[in-house]
Design a protein around this motif. Sequence first.
Motif, short mmCIF file in Angstrom:
data_model
loop_
_atom_site.label_atom_id
_atom_site.label_comp_id
_atom_site.label_asym_id
_atom_site.label_seq_id
_atom_site.Cartn_x
_atom_site.Cartn_y
_atom_site.Cartn_z
N GLY A 89 -51.29 -108.66 -35.74
CA GLY A 89 -51.68 -109.91 -36.38
C GLY A 89 -52.91 -110.54 -35.76
O GLY A 89 -52.95 -111.75 -35.51
N LEU A 90 -53.93 -109.72 -35.52
CA LEU A 90 -55.11 -110.22 -34.82
C LEU A 90 -55.81 -111.31 -35.62
O LEU A 90 -55.87 -111.27 -36.86
CB LEU A 90 -56.07 -109.07 -34.53
N LYS A 91 -56.34 -112.28 -34.89
CA LYS A 91 -57.05 -113.40 -35.47
C LYS A 91 -58.49 -113.43 -34.93
O LYS A 91 -58.77 -112.84 -33.89
CB LYS A 91 -56.35 -114.71 -35.08
N ARG A 92 -59.36 -114.15 -35.61
CA ARG A 92 -60.74 -114.25 -35.14
C ARG A 92 -60.79 -114.81 -33.72
O ARG A 92 -61.63 -114.41 -32.92
CB ARG A 92 -61.56 -115.12 -36.08
N ASP A 93 -59.89 -115.73 -33.42
CA ASP A 93 -59.87 -116.33 -32.08
C ASP A 93 -59.50 -115.33 -30.98
O ASP A 93 -59.64 -115.64 -29.80
CB ASP A 93 -58.87 -117.49 -32.04
N ASP A 94 -59.02 -114.16 -31.36
CA ASP A 94 -58.70 -113.13 -30.36
C ASP A 94 -59.93 -112.34 -29.95
O ASP A 94 -59.85 -111.50 -29.04
CB ASP A 94 -57.65 -112.16 -30.91
N THR A 95 -61.06 -112.58 -30.60
CA THR A 95 -62.30 -111.88 -30.26
C THR A 95 -62.71 -112.21 -28.83
O THR A 95 -62.85 -113.38 -28.46
CB THR A 95 -63.42 -112.28 -31.23
N ALA A 96 -62.88 -111.16 -28.03
CA ALA A 96 -63.21 -111.34 -26.61
C ALA A 96 -63.35 -109.97 -25.96
O ALA A 96 -63.02 -108.95 -26.57
CB ALA A 96 -62.12 -112.13 -25.89
N VAL A 97 -63.83 -109.98 -24.73
CA VAL A 97 -63.74 -108.80 -23.89
C VAL A 97 -62.40 -108.88 -23.17
O VAL A 97 -62.08 -109.91 -22.55
CB VAL A 97 -64.89 -108.72 -22.87
N TYR A 98 -61.64 -107.81 -23.26
CA TYR A 98 -60.31 -107.77 -22.65
C TYR A 98 -60.37 -106.94 -21.37
O TYR A 98 -60.92 -105.83 -21.35
CB TYR A 98 -59.31 -107.16 -23.62
N TYR A 99 -59.80 -107.52 -20.32
CA TYR A 99 -59.79 -106.89 -19.01
C TYR A 99 -58.36 -106.66 -18.54
O TYR A 99 -57.51 -107.53 -18.71
CB TYR A 99 -60.48 -107.78 -17.97
N CYS A 100 -58.11 -105.54 -17.92
CA CYS A 100 -56.85 -105.39 -17.22
C CYS A 100 -57.10 -105.58 -15.73
O CYS A 100 -58.21 -105.37 -15.24
CB CYS A 100 -56.17 -104.06 -17.51
N ALA A 101 -56.06 -105.99 -15.04
CA ALA A 101 -56.17 -106.29 -13.62
C ALA A 101 -54.89 -105.89 -12.91
O ALA A 101 -53.81 -105.91 -13.50
CB ALA A 101 -56.44 -107.78 -13.42
N ALA A 102 -55.03 -105.53 -11.65
CA ALA A 102 -53.88 -105.14 -10.82
C ALA A 102 -53.83 -106.01 -9.58
O ALA A 102 -54.85 -106.28 -8.94
CB ALA A 102 -54.00 -103.67 -10.42
N GLY A 103 -52.61 -106.43 -9.26
CA GLY A 103 -52.43 -107.26 -8.08
C GLY A 103 -51.11 -106.95 -7.40
O GLY A 103 -50.27 -106.23 -7.95
N LEU A 104 -50.95 -107.51 -6.22
CA LEU A 104 -49.73 -107.26 -5.47
C LEU A 104 -48.55 -107.99 -6.11
O LEU A 104 -48.72 -108.97 -6.83
CB LEU A 104 -49.91 -107.74 -4.03
#
Length: 122
Positions: free
Chosen positions: A83-98
């Motif tokens: 159900g993607l919306k225009r407001d979902d437009t972005a660069v998506y990053y994944c991240a890892a942490g403790l």
Amino acid sequence: QVQLVESGGGLVQAGASLRLSCAAATRTFSAYTMGWFRQAPGKEREFVAGIILSRTTYADSVKERFTISRDNAKNTVYLQMNGLKRDDTAVYYCAAGLLGIDVRNPNPYAYWGQGTQVTVSS
């Protein structure tokens, strides 16, 4: 050092689905808290979803539409986006942490991927 590589972004129409993947180069993937963040032009990076062991949490803006999951055998975390919306437009990053970090706060995450662009057109 943990290298993270995202994939799966693209250009889709509103209402469509995408699945992002983030592959981690580490022998201890299962021990990491994993998060997805996004950053739109002119905006700050914002939390999207996180997974701590098997427990998940989401931003209110994506709840019921996005699902985060992980496959520890493949050292990969996924973000299923429906159900993607225009407001979902972005660069998506994944991240890892403790384990034990504030999953919604980007600052404690030690490792970041290069990002993948998601563009949703109306």
